[in-house]
Design a protein around this motif. Structure first.
Motif, PDB file in Angstrom:
ATOM      1  N   ASP A 560       0.817  -1.215   0.000  1.00 44.08           N
ATOM      2  CA  ASP A 560       0.000   0.000   0.000  1.00 44.08           C
ATOM      3  C   ASP A 560       0.849   1.261   0.000  1.00 44.08           C
ATOM      4  N   TYR A 564       1.908   1.099  -6.676  1.00 42.67           N
ATOM      5  CA  TYR A 564       0.674   1.664  -7.230  1.00 42.67           C
ATOM      6  C   TYR A 564       0.416   1.006  -8.567  1.00 42.67           C
ATOM      7  N   GLN A 576       1.517  -3.656 -10.134  1.00 42.29           N
ATOM      8  CA  GLN A 576       1.808  -2.744  -9.025  1.00 42.29           C
ATOM      9  C   GLN A 576       3.256  -2.274  -9.181  1.00 42.29           C
ATOM     10  N   LEU A 607      -2.468   7.297   1.503  1.00 43.76           N
ATOM     11  CA  LEU A 607      -2.469   5.927   0.988  1.00 43.76           C
ATOM     12  C   LEU A 607      -3.420   5.750  -0.185  1.00 43.76           C
ATOM     13  N   ASN A 608      -4.499   6.533  -0.225  1.00 44.70           N
ATOM     14  CA  ASN A 608      -5.487   6.376  -1.293  1.00 44.70           C
ATOM     15  C   ASN A 608      -5.147   7.165  -2.555  1.00 44.70           C
ATOM     16  N   LYS A 637      -7.771  -7.261  -3.317  1.00 43.88           N
ATOM     17  CA  LYS A 637      -7.009  -6.340  -2.485  1.00 43.88           C
ATOM     18  C   LYS A 637      -7.627  -6.248  -1.101  1.00 43.88           C
ATOM     19  N   VAL A 643      -7.371  -1.605   5.332  1.00 44.60           N
ATOM     20  CA  VAL A 643      -6.725  -0.325   5.067  1.00 44.60           C
ATOM     21  C   VAL A 643      -6.761   0.544   6.317  1.00 44.60           C
ATOM     22  N   TYR A 646      -4.184  -0.600   8.620  1.00 43.95           N
ATOM     23  CA  TYR A 646      -2.862  -0.074   8.270  1.00 43.95           C
ATOM     24  C   TYR A 646      -2.685   1.345   8.799  1.00 43.95           C
TER      25      TYR A 646
END
Length: 913
Positions: A560, A564, A576, A607-608, A637, A643, A646
């Motif tokens: 993450d 990307y 990725q 992160l997004n 994912k 998420v 994290y």
């Protein structure tokens, strides 16, 4: 004896009578900085007074004889060195000298300084000079003392000489200081005019009871359209030994304007005779040199000292202190305010320093020494200084300083409720820098610099690349898939930027994508399945409070942060790719965040979002060719809950880290870290780009590289950049962490024993530390122990700090796949040798294209899909019902065999449509 130059800020800005004030100071204190030039001026004035006396004596026996002397004094220096102030103080310099030497100061009569820039369009410079002398005589004659002191015959003689000069000029009207003088330079009898002018000046000298006139002429180099006229009048009319012209200006500008004048005479721009043009240009240059050497003899040139010579001995006097501030201490306070932790010459030498005496005075008045002292404990004063500094950076057109100060002000005005986004800080955002259209002095060509970092030095290279004829000796550009990934990156660049886009500051290469620095779908799936739980660093805290320890999937977290892949692809694939942008943004945010700030939403945003400095972020809607699908289902994912987990993990670790290093965050305003992070940003992203494309792609390093190896290299490069920023003087500029031996970087002790770059920079840094626990040491300790770097480390049984390889990087090569490789005894169908030879002939014919692709099936599919001739070639020349193409197997390294197999399969797909 050490001289102290004094900058007195208590004086009104319009006051420039430095010489009389300086006379009251101690011998080793100089408010008038150009005292050496003063001594030279006085020496020349003494010489010229003696010449004037001798000339007067010679004229007494022969009035018809005139002489011209080239005694013009040129006061030259860079713009802003104080030439105007020097001229305004000429009379005072002479008076002080005469008082000390017990000499009659009336031997030189100083006329008012003439500024050619103030002349109106119809004025002739010679008119003004003669009118100036006439005005001085009239003033004395009209005064009470003058009317009785001057005998009538002397007055009569003066007006007689005036009438003769006026008649020589072809006018009968009464001389009023201007009438008739406009024909000075056009009068036919130049010899008579010269004699009448000398007679006139001599008569004026007798009335004013002096020996000579000193005529200061200021800012000639600013009157560009009148420069030659003024200089020529100095040569012709003011060559009278009774007149001492003191001319100020930049010699290089005189050269330029006089050269332009002779250019117009020596040749014509429209001439088609190149030989005559070359001769004319050479003649013009020689005439310019000879002319200026005659008008301003070398021994008559006085060069004012530049501010760089003065500043080391400069002391600043302020209104609220009796003592003075040494300029050296002022600079140190300035660096501490605007460049904390920055000691490297590459940073400090580029700050917008004053380049002239004028700018130095303006700058010190804008940023007072006392305010720098107060700003240490007063946030409002500090903020005011940063506002003043951004105005100064804009005036000096210093892009790096401007963007750093603007970023500082953005952070200062950021609310606790605002989510952090590094792209809000202009120092890290090329698009915002480009959009600052009101700052029209931006001069860093962004797109050109990015293309250059990809090896595209000029447009011809780009044309070659698009024609698939690009040739290079560099390994990373020799890779067979170069045409695809390189063209994709260039396409994204050209989609996001224009060729005329200019940034304010120099920026590093963007993070470009490459298949050798990415994680395949299979590896991602395996990583999520085998990531394991990672125990938070807050374990001790959870034991004390009795709460459950915080756990997260380490592999998922690393993916993450560092990869990307949510991008458009013509084949619908979603690799990725590795990027360091998110990690860098997390590090910067962890240093810059405010106390009591709720950081979860900011962490989620980081992160997004796309990695802020990645090639995909500059063109978020542009598609790329991508690679072929891997034939597996899409990887599931982590869900939202994971998420968030994290984020909670990162939040807890960052807060614990800040608590462990609270002395650093309590001792300084962290927004002031922008300049050092700007430097680290440029150096880190540049260094990682060089590692990726010069030491990794196309090299054997790819075979055993894991995601954690890339992270470790990023850590070493970042830490080395921080050390470099804080080293005063020279540092070791070589890249760090580029070794192809991954075992070296995975073991901390092994790396330290073999590394030379980072270890030497560390040694230099430590040798310069003033205190054991100084803020520089606190900063580097905090950076080295950052959670993003620590989370991949563990201790071996021997107590050594090691890094476990996690998540393999690079593509899956078909011939390397066990299930696809056949043993030597495998009875695959072999194509006829005649057919293989035929295909080899085709591949050689189009070698410029096919040499850029490997012999693998995946790459040949890409090649053939873009080659319609090849598919037609199969239908017309290769298709044969007697050959069982379906039995043909992919053979490693056999391009002709694999080419036929690919053509057959594509042909079959076309037939089924």
């Amino acid at each position: 004896m050490t001289i102290k130059y004094i900058l007195d800020l208590t004086k009104e800005e319009y006051r420039d009578d430095f010489v009389t004030v300086n006379d009251q100071l101690e011998d080793d204190e100089k408010e008038f900085w150009q005292y050496e030039a003063r001594d030279k001026l006085v020496e020349k004035l003494n010489l010229f007074v003696d010449d004037a006396k001798k000339y007067k004596q010679a004229r007494s026996t022969n009035k018809s004889k005139t002489w011209l002397s080239h005694n013009a004094i040129l006061v030259t220096g860079q713009r802003g060195t104080g030439k105007t102030v020097f001229l305004r103080n000429c009379k005072a310099m002479w008076d002080v000298y005469c008082n000390k030497a017990k000499k009659n100061h009336t031997e030189i009569h100083f006329l008012e300084a003439i500024d050619p820039t103030m002349l109106i369009e119809q004025d002739n410079f010679a008119n003004v000079v003669i009118a100036q002398i006439y005005s001085e005589v009239e003033f004395k004659l009209n005064s009470d003392m003058g009317s009785f002191a001057v005998k009538e015959e002397i007055k009569s003689d003066f007006y007689k000489k005036l009438k003769m000069l006026a008649d020589a000029l072809g006018k009968k009207e009464e001389f009023d200081g201007c009438s008739g003088i406009d024909k000075v330079l056009r009068y036919k009898s130049g010899i008579n005019l010269e004699r009448y002018f000398h007679d006139f000046v001599e008569s004026a000298i007798q009335i004013l009871d002096t020996e000579s006139f000193a005529l200061p002429i200021d800012d000639v180099d600013m009157a560009l359209d009148r420069a030659y006229e003024v200089v020529d009048d100095v040569r012709r009319l003011l060559g009278c030994p009774y007149i001492i012209p003191i001319v100020s200006g930049d010699y290089s500008l005189y050269e330029q304007m006089v050269n332009i004048h002779f250019d117009e005479k020596a040749y014509r721009d429209k001439t088609k005779n190149c030989e005559q043009t070359v001769k004319g240009m050479s003649l013009s240059k020689n005439l310019t040199d000879a002319y200026l050497t005659k008008v301003f003899p070398n021994q008559m040139r006085i060069t004012l000292l530049p501010v760089g010579y003065i500043s080391p001995m400069l002391f600043i006097k302020t209104s609220d202190r009796v003592t003075v501030y040494p300029y050296r201490e002022y600079l140190e306070a300035l660096y501490n305010q605007f460049y904390p932790l920055c000691s490297n010459d590459n940073i400090l030498k580029s700050w917008p320093k004053p380049s002239s005496a004028r700018e130095l005075t303006q700058f010190t008045r804008a940023i007072l020494p006392i305010d720098l002292e107060l700003a240490k404990n007063n946030e409002k004063t500090s903020y005011k200084l940063w506002k003043s500094f951004i105005n100064w950076a804009e005036q000096k057109q210093n892009g790096q300083a401007y963007v750093d100060v603007e970023s500082f002000l953005t952070l200062k005005n950021r609310s606790l409720n605002d989510n952090f986004n590094i792209l809000d800080l202009i120092s890290f955002n090329p698009k915002v820098q480009i959009k600052n259209k009101h700052l029209n002095w931006a001069d860093k060509s962004f797109l050109h610099s990015q293309l250059y970092s990809l090896g595209i030095e000029d447009n011809s290279k780009l044309i070659e690349l698009r024609g698939r004829r690009f040739r290079t000796t560099q390994p990373w550009r020799k890779s067979q898939d170069m045409n695809t990934w390189l063209l994709d990156n260039i396409s994204l660049l050209e989609f996001g930027f224009k060729y005329d886009d200019k940034t304010l500051a120099s920026l590093p290469p963007l993070e470009f994508y490459h298949l050798d620095s990415m994680v395949t779908q299979k590896e991602i799936k395996k990583a999520y399945e085998s990531g394991g739980d990672f125990l938070s660093d807050s374990m001790d805290e959870t034991k004390r409070t009795g709460s459950a320890p915080l756990m997260c999937n380490l592999n998922g977290l690393l993916l993450d942060i560092y990869t990307y892949g949510d991008l458009y692809s013509t084949l619908g694939n979603s690799y990725q790719y590795f990027f360091i942008s998110r990690a860098f943004e997390l590090i910067v945010y962890s240093f810059l965040m405010k106390d009591n700030e709720k950081i979860q939403s900011s962490l989620i945003g980081i992160l997004n979002r796309r990695p802020f400095y990645s090639i995909f972020n500059v063109a978020p809607t542009k598609s790329i060719a991508g690679g072929n699908d891997e034939g597996i289902d899409n990887v599931t994912k982590p869900n939202t809950a994971n998420v968030v987990n994290y984020v909670i993990f990162l939040e807890q670790n960052i807060l614990n880290w800040r608590k462990a290093h609270r002395k650093l965050f309590e001792s300084m305003d962290t927004e002031k870290l922008i300049p050092i992070f700007s430097f680290i940003f440029n150096k880190t992203f540049t260094a990682f780009h060089l590692f990726k494309f010069e030491n990794y792609i196309g090299q054997d390093t790819v075979k055993n590289e894991y995601l954690t190896d890339h992270i470790r290299r990023f850590e070493l490069i970042t830490v080395n950049a921080a050390y470099t920023a804080m080293i005063s003087g020279e540092s070791i500029d070589a890249n760090v962490g580029i070794t192809p031996n991954q075992e070296t970087i995975r073991n901390k002790q092994l790396f330290e024993s073999r590394d030379r770059t980072l270890s030497r920079n560390m040694t230099r840094f430590k040798s310069q530390l003033k205190e054991t626990h100084c803020v520089e040491k606190q900063f580097i300790d905090a950076l080295e122990s950052h959670p993003l770097f620590e989370m991949i480390k563990c201790k071996s049984e021997k107590g050594e700090v090691t890094i476990e390889p996690r998540i393999k990087l690079g593509r899956t090569v078909e011939t390397d796949s066990p299930e696809k490789n056949k043993t030597p005894n495998s009875k695959n169908y072999q194509l006829p040798s005649s057919l293989i030879q035929k295909v080899n002939d085709y591949l050689r014919e189009y070698s410029d294209y096919y040499d850029t692709f490997k012999a693998t099936k995946r790459e040949l599919i890409e090649a053939v899909e873009s080659d319609s001739l090849a598919r037609a070639y199969f239908r017309n020349d290769l298709e044969n019902s007697n050959i069982p193409f379906e039995k043909v197997k992919i053979i490693g390294g056999n391009k002709a065999n694999n080419f036929i197999k690919v053509l057959y399969e594509l042909h079959q797909k076309e037939q089924t449509k």
